[in-house]
Motif scaffolding. Structure first.
Motif, mmCIF file in Angstrom:
data_model
loop_
_atom_site.group_PDB
_atom_site.id
_atom_site.type_symbol
_atom_site.label_atom_id
_atom_site.label_comp_id
_atom_site.label_asym_id
_atom_site.label_seq_id
_atom_site.Cartn_x
_atom_site.Cartn_y
_atom_site.Cartn_z
ATOM 1 N N ARG A 150 1.155 -1.212 -0.071
ATOM 2 C CA ARG A 150 0.143 -0.031 0.086
ATOM 3 C C ARG A 150 0.890 1.237 0.054
ATOM 4 N N LEU A 151 2.247 1.008 0.598
ATOM 5 C CA LEU A 151 3.010 2.167 0.531
ATOM 6 C C LEU A 151 4.537 1.703 0.265
ATOM 7 N N LEU A 152 4.767 2.196 -0.894
ATOM 8 C CA LEU A 152 6.305 1.873 -1.341
ATOM 9 C C LEU A 152 7.278 2.829 -0.751
ATOM 10 N N VAL A 153 8.404 2.520 -0.234
ATOM 11 C CA VAL A 153 9.205 3.382 0.341
ATOM 12 C C VAL A 153 10.780 2.934 -0.385
ATOM 13 N N LEU A 154 11.171 4.117 -0.660
ATOM 14 C CA LEU A 154 12.504 3.999 -1.568
ATOM 15 C C LEU A 154 13.656 4.982 -0.849
ATOM 16 N N ASP A 155 14.405 4.221 -0.219
ATOM 17 C CA ASP A 155 15.957 4.867 0.419
ATOM 18 C C ASP A 155 16.829 5.117 -0.507
ATOM 19 N N GLU A 156 17.078 6.379 -1.004
ATOM 20 C CA GLU A 156 18.372 6.597 -2.014
ATOM 21 C C GLU A 156 17.754 6.141 -3.364
ATOM 22 N N ALA A 157 16.617 6.476 -3.875
ATOM 23 C CA ALA A 157 16.179 5.816 -5.081
ATOM 24 C C ALA A 157 17.026 5.799 -6.309
ATOM 25 N N THR A 158 17.958 6.755 -6.475
ATOM 26 C CA THR A 158 18.987 6.736 -7.376
ATOM 27 C C THR A 158 20.323 6.905 -7.515
ATOM 28 N N GLU A 159 20.822 6.921 -6.240
ATOM 29 C CA GLU A 159 22.004 7.038 -5.568
ATOM 30 C C GLU A 159 23.232 6.300 -6.588
ATOM 31 N N GLY A 160 24.043 6.813 -7.041
ATOM 32 C CA GLY A 160 25.280 6.084 -7.460
ATOM 33 C C GLY A 160 24.706 5.510 -8.874
ATOM 34 N N LEU A 161 23.788 5.811 -9.504
ATOM 35 C CA LEU A 161 23.497 5.182 -10.758
ATOM 36 C C LEU A 161 23.825 6.333 -11.843
ATOM 37 N N ALA A 162 24.093 5.737 -12.982
ATOM 38 C CA ALA A 162 24.521 6.530 -14.203
ATOM 39 C C ALA A 162 22.987 7.375 -14.653
ATOM 40 N N PRO A 163 23.390 8.661 -15.150
ATOM 41 C CA PRO A 163 22.276 9.602 -15.555
ATOM 42 C C PRO A 163 21.266 9.020 -16.154
ATOM 43 N N VAL A 164 21.509 8.182 -17.291
ATOM 44 C CA VAL A 164 20.421 7.710 -17.994
ATOM 45 C C VAL A 164 19.328 6.727 -17.296
ATOM 46 N N TRP A 170 13.429 7.576 -12.367
ATOM 47 C CA TRP A 170 12.218 8.789 -11.955
ATOM 48 C C TRP A 170 11.074 8.472 -13.111
ATOM 49 N N ALA A 171 11.180 8.139 -14.216
ATOM 50 C CA ALA A 171 10.057 8.051 -15.120
ATOM 51 C C ALA A 171 9.188 6.754 -14.272
ATOM 52 N N ALA A 172 9.686 5.943 -13.851
ATOM 53 C CA ALA A 172 9.084 4.766 -13.252
ATOM 54 C C ALA A 172 8.320 5.122 -11.960
ATOM 55 N N ILE A 173 8.914 6.073 -11.176
ATOM 56 C CA ILE A 173 8.382 6.736 -10.032
ATOM 57 C C ILE A 173 7.041 7.447 -10.493
ATOM 58 N N ALA A 174 7.321 8.316 -11.561
ATOM 59 C CA ALA A 174 6.091 9.111 -12.028
ATOM 60 C C ALA A 174 5.046 8.276 -12.489
ATOM 61 N N LYS A 175 5.304 7.170 -13.139
ATOM 62 C CA LYS A 175 4.323 6.210 -13.682
ATOM 63 C C LYS A 175 3.484 5.688 -12.364
ATOM 64 N N LEU A 176 4.229 5.074 -11.584
ATOM 65 C CA LEU A 176 3.577 4.518 -10.324
ATOM 66 C C LEU A 176 2.660 5.563 -9.454
ATOM 67 N N LYS A 177 3.073 6.701 -9.716
ATOM 68 C CA LYS A 177 2.347 7.883 -8.960
ATOM 69 C C LYS A 177 1.017 7.954 -9.818
ATOM 70 N N ALA A 178 0.985 8.303 -11.122
ATOM 71 C CA ALA A 178 0.222 8.386 -12.012
ATOM 72 C C ALA A 178 -0.941 7.142 -11.795
ATOM 73 N N GLY A 179 -0.303 5.908 -11.214
ATOM 74 C CA GLY A 179 -1.259 4.736 -11.293
ATOM 75 C C GLY A 179 -2.028 4.964 -9.525
ATOM 76 N N GLY A 180 -1.593 5.981 -8.808
ATOM 77 C CA GLY A 180 -2.187 6.045 -7.767
ATOM 78 C C GLY A 180 -1.302 5.365 -6.648
ATOM 79 N N GLN A 181 -0.067 4.862 -6.843
ATOM 80 C CA GLN A 181 0.559 4.193 -5.634
ATOM 81 C C GLN A 181 1.160 5.274 -4.854
ATOM 82 N N SER A 182 1.163 5.060 -3.365
ATOM 83 C CA SER A 182 1.441 5.931 -2.450
ATOM 84 C C SER A 182 2.954 5.663 -2.099
ATOM 85 N N ILE A 183 3.843 6.752 -2.110
ATOM 86 C CA ILE A 183 5.278 6.444 -2.145
ATOM 87 C C ILE A 183 5.800 7.520 -1.106
ATOM 88 N N LEU A 184 6.772 6.924 -0.356
ATOM 89 C CA LEU A 184 7.534 7.838 0.487
ATOM 90 C C LEU A 184 9.112 7.583 -0.114
#
Ligand code: ATP
Length: 228
Positions: A150-164, A170-184
């Motif tokens: 019901r709640l997805l929690v991401l600690d350091e979602a993109t740390e240490g990853l290549a820009p691409v 971030w695009a996936a997080i935006a999609k999850l948000k659009a689908g109504g997923q609660s996120i911290l």
């Protein structure tokens, strides 16, 4: 009612106090950013919410239930999904095996995870320890989604990853948000974080010092609290 409501949380590592009064909440369908400079208590807050650290005082309510002090597996079962810092997956299981091992009933299936992260589909028979850092992060997010949280929690979602790869996450997080997923979500890349968040909380030395919309977190406040 908030899905997650944390109030006056205090936590220690042995005799050393790390949280001195953390408050935050996440409403159903919201993306909330948990922010603060290094060492201010973001990870400790998340570990306490998930029962990995026992709080000394304060309350943690999830879906109306008090969960402070409960065992981690019980907390997870109530519908909290964690993507931990360091993206832990089973190294000697394949991508598919990692995902299936996490599965609980609900709308998230192997196919939906692969639709969200096509790279995982391409790598489905590869062992997790042969994946790139970005692919491992996708797998860690996929594993958390397979639990149908019901709640997805991401600690350091993109740390240490290549820009691409960051862009993909971030695009996936935006999609999850659009689908109504609660996120911290915790992350250091401010622009992306503020673009996706509905509200932010800022920690300083284990205390919540700011709560508000990304717009309310003005450059002045960003400078004061985040040193950017
Ligand atoms: P970062 O962005 O660097 O991950 P953070 O905001 O997540 O920082 P925490 O990792 O929660 O901060 O750390 C909060 C405080 O607790 C810091 O003072 C840190 O030194 C301390 N701390 C963290 N982990 C431990 C530990 N295992 N033992 C003792 N103290 C710890």
């Amino acid at each position: 009612m908030s899905l997650l409501e944390v109030d006056r949380l205090e936590s220690f590592y042995g005799a050393s106090q790390a949280l001195f009064g953390v408050g935050l909440d996440v409403k159903e369908g919201e993306v909330v950013a948990l922010m603060g400079r290094n060492g201010m208590g973001k990870t400790t807050t998340i570990r306490t919410i998930f029962g990995l650290i026992r709080p000394r005082s304060g309350t943690i309510r999830f879906a109306g239930r008090e969960i402070a002090g409960k065992l981690p597996h019980r907390i997870a079962r109530l519908g909290l999904g964690l993507v931990p810092e360091g993206r832990r997956c089973f190294p000697n299981l394949t991508v598919t095996e990692n995902l299936v091992a996490a599965a609980r009933n609900g709308e998230w299936t192997l196919q939906k995870v692969v639709d969200l992260f096509p790279r995982l589909g391409e790598r489905r028979n590869q062992y997790a320890n042969t994946l790139s850092g970005g692919e491992q992060q996708m797998l860690a997010i996929g594993r958390a989604l397979m639990t149908n949280p019901r709640l997805l929690v991401l600690d350091e979602a993109t740390e240490g990853l290549a820009p691409v790869i960051r862009r993909d996450i971030w695009a996936a997080i935006a999609k999850l948000k659009a689908g109504g997923q609660s996120i911290l979500v915790v992350d250091k890349t401010l622009s992306e974080l503020l673009a996706v968040a509905d509200r932010c909380f800022v920690l300083e030395k284990g205390v919540t010092v700011f709560e508000g919309t990304p717009q309310a977190l003005t450059p002045d406040l960003q400078d004061r609290y985040l040193g950017v």
